[in-house]
Design a protein around this motif. Structure first.
Motif, PDB file in Angstrom:
ATOM      1  N   ILE A 101       7.041  16.254 -73.764  1.00 53.86           N
ATOM      2  CA  ILE A 101       6.729  17.205 -74.836  1.00 53.86           C
ATOM      3  C   ILE A 101       7.495  16.841 -76.096  1.00 53.86           C
ATOM      4  O   ILE A 101       8.471  16.072 -76.054  1.00 53.86           O
ATOM      5  CB  ILE A 101       7.070  18.660 -74.436  1.00 53.86           C
ATOM      6  CG1 ILE A 101       8.569  18.780 -74.068  1.00 53.86           C
ATOM      7  CG2 ILE A 101       6.179  19.145 -73.301  1.00 53.86           C
ATOM      8  CD1 ILE A 101       9.024  20.198 -73.806  1.00 53.86           C
ATOM      9  N   THR A 102       7.043  17.413 -77.195  1.00 54.01           N
ATOM     10  CA  THR A 102       7.731  17.276 -78.469  1.00 54.01           C
ATOM     11  C   THR A 102       7.475  18.531 -79.276  1.00 54.01           C
ATOM     12  O   THR A 102       6.599  19.348 -78.937  1.00 54.01           O
ATOM     13  CB  THR A 102       7.232  16.034 -79.231  1.00 54.01           C
ATOM     14  OG1 THR A 102       8.030  15.868 -80.408  1.00 54.01           O
ATOM     15  CG2 THR A 102       5.766  16.201 -79.656  1.00 54.01           C
ATOM     16  N   LEU A 103       8.271  18.740 -80.336  1.00 52.46           N
ATOM     17  CA  LEU A 103       8.086  19.911 -81.185  1.00 52.46           C
ATOM     18  C   LEU A 103       6.840  19.737 -82.046  1.00 52.46           C
ATOM     19  O   LEU A 103       6.530  18.638 -82.499  1.00 52.46           O
ATOM     20  CB  LEU A 103       9.310  20.118 -82.080  1.00 52.46           C
ATOM     21  CG  LEU A 103      10.631  20.411 -81.370  1.00 52.46           C
ATOM     22  CD1 LEU A 103      11.774  20.440 -82.391  1.00 52.46           C
ATOM     23  CD2 LEU A 103      10.557  21.730 -80.629  1.00 52.46           C
ATOM     24  N   LYS A 104       6.146  20.843 -82.288  1.00 48.49           N
ATOM     25  CA  LYS A 104       4.962  20.782 -83.146  1.00 48.49           C
ATOM     26  C   LYS A 104       5.345  20.419 -84.566  1.00 48.49           C
ATOM     27  O   LYS A 104       4.600  19.753 -85.271  1.00 48.49           O
ATOM     28  CB  LYS A 104       4.245  22.141 -83.133  1.00 48.49           C
ATOM     29  CG  LYS A 104       3.074  22.196 -82.190  1.00 48.49           C
ATOM     30  CD  LYS A 104       2.243  23.432 -82.430  1.00 48.49           C
ATOM     31  CE  LYS A 104       1.017  23.406 -81.517  1.00 48.49           C
ATOM     32  NZ  LYS A 104       0.151  24.586 -81.745  1.00 48.49           N
ATOM     33  N   SER A 105       6.502  20.909 -85.005  1.00 45.93           N
ATOM     34  CA  SER A 105       6.969  20.601 -86.361  1.00 45.93           C
ATOM     35  C   SER A 105       8.293  19.867 -86.268  1.00 45.93           C
ATOM     36  O   SER A 105       9.108  20.127 -85.383  1.00 45.93           O
ATOM     37  CB  SER A 105       7.151  21.890 -87.173  1.00 45.93           C
ATOM     38  OG  SER A 105       8.082  22.732 -86.551  1.00 45.93           O
ATOM     39  N   ASN A 106       8.525  18.957 -87.178  1.00 41.70           N
ATOM     40  CA  ASN A 106       9.783  18.203 -87.194  1.00 41.70           C
ATOM     41  C   ASN A 106      10.837  18.984 -87.979  1.00 41.70           C
ATOM     42  O   ASN A 106      11.176  18.645 -89.096  1.00 41.70           O
ATOM     43  CB  ASN A 106       9.561  16.821 -87.821  1.00 41.70           C
ATOM     44  CG  ASN A 106       8.633  15.979 -86.965  1.00 41.70           C
ATOM     45  OD1 ASN A 106       8.714  16.030 -85.748  1.00 41.70           O
ATOM     46  ND2 ASN A 106       7.755  15.218 -87.621  1.00 41.70           N
ATOM     47  N   GLY A 107      11.308  20.049 -87.376  1.00 45.70           N
ATOM     48  CA  GLY A 107      12.288  20.888 -88.053  1.00 45.70           C
ATOM     49  C   GLY A 107      13.685  20.646 -87.536  1.00 45.70           C
ATOM     50  O   GLY A 107      14.026  19.546 -87.079  1.00 45.70           O
ATOM     51  N   SER A 108      14.494  21.687 -87.560  1.00 47.12           N
ATOM     52  CA  SER A 108      15.891  21.600 -87.131  1.00 47.12           C
ATOM     53  C   SER A 108      15.997  21.402 -85.626  1.00 47.12           C
ATOM     54  O   SER A 108      15.082  21.731 -84.865  1.00 47.12           O
ATOM     55  CB  SER A 108      16.626  22.878 -87.547  1.00 47.12           C
ATOM     56  OG  SER A 108      17.897  22.924 -86.962  1.00 47.12           O
ATOM     57  N   ARG A 109      17.107  20.841 -85.210  1.00 47.77           N
ATOM     58  CA  ARG A 109      17.399  20.720 -83.780  1.00 47.77           C
ATOM     59  C   ARG A 109      17.959  22.024 -83.216  1.00 47.77           C
ATOM     60  O   ARG A 109      18.179  22.138 -82.014  1.00 47.77           O
ATOM     61  CB  ARG A 109      18.415  19.600 -83.535  1.00 47.77           C
ATOM     62  CG  ARG A 109      17.879  18.205 -83.831  1.00 47.77           C
ATOM     63  CD  ARG A 109      18.906  17.130 -83.499  1.00 47.77           C
ATOM     64  NE  ARG A 109      19.280  17.131 -82.078  1.00 47.77           N
ATOM     65  CZ  ARG A 109      20.472  17.469 -81.607  1.00 47.77           C
ATOM     66  NH1 ARG A 109      21.427  17.863 -82.439  1.00 47.77           N
ATOM     67  NH2 ARG A 109      20.725  17.410 -80.311  1.00 47.77           N
ATOM     68  N   TYR A 110      18.202  23.000 -84.087  1.00 51.37           N
ATOM     69  CA  TYR A 110      18.803  24.266 -83.665  1.00 51.37           C
ATOM     70  C   TYR A 110      17.827  25.414 -83.918  1.00 51.37           C
ATOM     71  O   TYR A 110      17.202  25.492 -84.984  1.00 51.37           O
ATOM     72  CB  TYR A 110      20.101  24.537 -84.420  1.00 51.37           C
ATOM     73  CG  TYR A 110      21.182  23.516 -84.148  1.00 51.37           C
ATOM     74  CD1 TYR A 110      22.083  23.690 -83.103  1.00 51.37           C
ATOM     75  CD2 TYR A 110      21.296  22.375 -84.941  1.00 51.37           C
ATOM     76  CE1 TYR A 110      23.072  22.748 -82.847  1.00 51.37           C
ATOM     77  CE2 TYR A 110      22.274  21.426 -84.691  1.00 51.37           C
ATOM     78  CZ  TYR A 110      23.166  21.622 -83.638  1.00 51.37           C
ATOM     79  OH  TYR A 110      24.130  20.694 -83.397  1.00 51.37           O
ATOM     80  N   PHE A 111      17.736  26.309 -82.949  1.00 49.03           N
ATOM     81  CA  PHE A 111      16.887  27.491 -83.086  1.00 49.03           C
ATOM     82  C   PHE A 111      17.730  28.724 -82.762  1.00 49.03           C
ATOM     83  O   PHE A 111      18.438  28.755 -81.744  1.00 49.03           O
ATOM     84  CB  PHE A 111      15.686  27.418 -82.145  1.00 49.03           C
ATOM     85  CG  PHE A 111      14.726  26.317 -82.505  1.00 49.03           C
ATOM     86  CD1 PHE A 111      13.694  26.548 -83.381  1.00 49.03           C
ATOM     87  CD2 PHE A 111      14.895  25.040 -81.969  1.00 49.03           C
ATOM     88  CE1 PHE A 111      12.811  25.524 -83.722  1.00 49.03           C
ATOM     89  CE2 PHE A 111      14.023  24.010 -82.303  1.00 49.03           C
ATOM     90  CZ  PHE A 111      12.972  24.262 -83.188  1.00 49.03           C
ATOM     91  N   SER A 112      17.656  29.716 -83.624  1.00 44.32           N
ATOM     92  CA  SER A 112      18.441  30.939 -83.436  1.00 44.32           C
ATOM     93  C   SER A 112      17.890  31.748 -82.268  1.00 44.32           C
ATOM     94  O   SER A 112      16.733  31.608 -81.869  1.00 44.32           O
ATOM     95  CB  SER A 112      18.408  31.793 -84.703  1.00 44.32           C
ATOM     96  OG  SER A 112      18.935  31.087 -85.794  1.00 44.32           O
ATOM     97  N   HIS A 113      18.746  32.618 -81.745  1.00 44.19           N
ATOM     98  CA  HIS A 113      18.316  33.550 -80.697  1.00 44.19           C
ATOM     99  C   HIS A 113      17.078  34.321 -81.166  1.00 44.19           C
ATOM    100  O   HIS A 113      16.986  34.762 -82.298  1.00 44.19           O
ATOM    101  CB  HIS A 113      19.441  34.537 -80.380  1.00 44.19           C
ATOM    102  CG  HIS A 113      18.985  35.699 -79.568  1.00 44.19           C
ATOM    103  ND1 HIS A 113      18.715  35.607 -78.221  1.00 44.19           N
ATOM    104  CD2 HIS A 113      18.726  37.003 -79.931  1.00 44.19           C
ATOM    105  CE1 HIS A 113      18.316  36.780 -77.771  1.00 44.19           C
ATOM    106  NE2 HIS A 113      18.317  37.644 -78.775  1.00 44.19           N
TER     107      HIS A 113
END
Length: 236
Positions: free
Chosen positions: A190-202
């Motif tokens: 799998i991969t992220l749909k968007s190339n955003g940050s490696r960090y996601f908030s709660h």
């Protein structure tokens, strides 16, 4: 005085050495505020050893120490078992549960009517967070401190704790972010749909897509970060 009783009764003259028992009404006192009866002796000089006079139990109207509002007029005497409302000065709290003072044979109760509010020491630490401003060693009643979470952490509750009579009140915690792990992604294809940050908030939503193949298994391609925990879908 009304309610006063004597034994022996109906005598007006007593010889030296003879005694008289005096009984007062329930709301009266004699000799001391705690006594409602005494035995008094006729002395050689024609005086009683204890004055055989009953007095009504009253409480002074003067405002007690540390009281702010006092619900009795200066010229009024309060009688036994009467109650009044009151409040305490800033920095003090009432010791009466119902904020009412009661007139008793021992004066106003509870005694004292007001007690000083206790200060607090250093506020407790917050895991993965800090106090926003400089820390003191002592805080007054009702004083607050503000917390903040470390970068990328999300605060739940708060942000303040308050000193209430020696105890810190208020609850908060710092919820972890979710961190993208490329090795885990490769294992799941799998991969992220968007190339955003490696960090996601709660509580943040993360959308995945298959790097190759098609989705398999029960875990959906859209997931929510839950305090550092993130379920990963799979593709084959």
């Amino acid at each position: 005085m009304e309610g006063t009783r004597y034994e022996p009764a109906y005598r007006n003259l007593f010889s030296p050495g003879e005694t008289l028992t005096v009984y007062c009404a329930r709301t009266s006192w004699i000799s001391t505020p705690q006594e409602t009866s005494i035995v008094t002796t006729c002395e050689e000089n024609g005086q009683w050893s204890i004055s055989p006079t009953c007095r009504e139990v009253t409480c002074i109207s003067r405002k007690p120490e540390h009281v702010k509002y006092w619900g009795v007029s200066r010229w009024r005497s309060m009688k036994l078992d009467e109650t009044i409302s009151y409040s305490c000065q800033e920095g003090y709290k009432t010791t009466a549960v119902n904020k009412r003072a009661k007139c008793t044979r021992n004066g106003w109760t509870p005694n004292p009517l007001c007690e000083e509010l206790v200060s607090c020491g250093t506020p407790p630490p917050l895991k993965d967070g800090d106090i926003k401003y400089s820390i003191e060693t002592q805080y007054s009643h009702n004083e607050r401190v503000e917390y903040q979470c470390q970068s990328r952490y999300t605060m739940e509750g708060g942000p303040n704790r308050t000193c209430i009579n020696g105890e810190w009140t208020g609850h908060m915690r710092c919820l972890e972010p979710c961190i993208v792990n490329e090795d885990d992604h490769r294992q799941h294809n799998i991969t992220l749909k968007s190339n955003g940050s490696r960090y996601f908030s709660h509580d943040e939503i993360i959308d995945y897509r298959c790097a190759r193949g098609i989705p398999v298994g029960a875990i959906a391609m859209r997931q929510r970060c839950n305090s550092g925990v993130l379920l990963l879908p799979s593709c084959q």
